[in-house]
Design a protein around this motif. Structure first.
Motif, short mmCIF file in Angstrom:
data_model
loop_
_atom_site.label_atom_id
_atom_site.label_comp_id
_atom_site.label_asym_id
_atom_site.label_seq_id
_atom_site.Cartn_x
_atom_site.Cartn_y
_atom_site.Cartn_z
N VAL A 68 0.85 -1.19 0.00
CA VAL A 68 0.00 0.00 0.00
C VAL A 68 0.88 1.24 0.00
O VAL A 68 1.72 1.43 0.89
N LEU A 69 0.71 2.10 -1.00
CA LEU A 69 1.49 3.32 -1.14
C LEU A 69 0.79 4.55 -0.58
O LEU A 69 1.43 5.46 -0.07
N LYS A 70 -0.54 4.57 -0.69
CA LYS A 70 -1.32 5.71 -0.20
C LYS A 70 -2.69 5.20 0.23
O LYS A 70 -3.30 4.38 -0.46
N GLY A 71 -3.17 5.70 1.37
CA GLY A 71 -4.47 5.29 1.86
C GLY A 71 -4.39 4.00 2.66
O GLY A 71 -3.33 3.62 3.18
N THR A 72 -5.53 3.31 2.73
CA THR A 72 -5.65 2.07 3.51
C THR A 72 -6.52 1.10 2.73
O THR A 72 -7.53 1.50 2.15
#
Length: 231
Positions: A68-72
């Motif tokens: 995961v690079l951004k967010g959830t």
């Protein structure tokens, strides 16, 4: 031999709620020259809209890694796991004899950006399992996947290693490659040069018949380096 796979040359599918770039053939994208690389079968670069996701669907006999690079991402599966995986964490799932799972962006305002990577296991019929972990070191090369789960890495049922490698601007290093091994490098962010060939975010390198590679960061960068078995 080093082959540069440019980000814009990947397969692309925009489903409205999902914008996906396919390094290798996947779903409706087919290219006979890009069916995978060694044990790598899928590298999908996915951006998922708020409140959207993949409904429950099955998998079998595949090692499925999510970064995961951004967010959830909210994960739920037929093994009884219901977990949230935030940015910076890796999740691996052995589909083995068969699982069903869903992946969802629980945010109502923030998009979700992740890599989903499929690795062909060296053994079929594995008992399904699930793990997730955060690798916190801001710089340097960290072992994320290994067959023996050494040094705090996640276990993978394949003769391979995956490193998350964060590089500072102008940092240079050399990675030695054992005989007959293959290497795939995915540029997560930034600009790097591999043996003098420059690449940027989303680009990938296929490396074979090389004894070593020189990695130079032209700016703060991050790569994923897969050390893979011969074909």
């Amino acid at each position: 031999m080093i082959y540069l796979r440019k980000a814009e040359d990947r397969g692309h599918a925009n489903h409205g709620w999902l914008d996906s770039w396919h390094t290798f053939s996947f779903a409706n994208y087919y290219d006979a020259n890009f069916m995978g690389f060694s044990a790598l079968r899928v590298i999908n670069d996915d951006t998922i809209d708020p409140g959207q996701g993949f409904g429950t669907h099955p998998h079998k006999d595949m090692e499925i890694l999510t970064y995961v690079l951004k967010g959830t991402v909210e994960h739920q599966d037929s093994m009884g796991n219901k977990e949230q995986v935030p940015a910076g964490e890796f999740q691996i799932m052995s589909a083995g004899t068969g699982i069903r799972h869903s992946e969802y962006n629980p945010s109502n305002s923030e998009s979700l950006h992740l890599y989903q990577i499929w690795i062909i296991p060296e053994t079929t019929g594995i008992t399904p399992r699930y793990e997730q972990r955060r690798f916190d070191a801001p710089q340097g090369r960290q072992l994320v996947l290994s067959p023996d789960a050494r040094d705090g890495s996640l276990k993978v049922y394949q003769d391979m290693e995956l490193y998350r490698w964060a590089l500072a601007k102008d940092e240079q290093s050399v990675y030695q490659i054992a005989a007959e091994r293959r290497v795939w490098i995915q540029v997560v962010r930034g600009d790097v040069a591999i043996n003098g060939t420059v690449a940027s975010t989303g680009d990938g390198f296929a490396v074979w018949d090389e004894q070593a590679i020189s990695v130079h960061a032209n700016g703060d960068s991050e790569i994923l380096l897969f050390d893979l078995p011969p074909v």
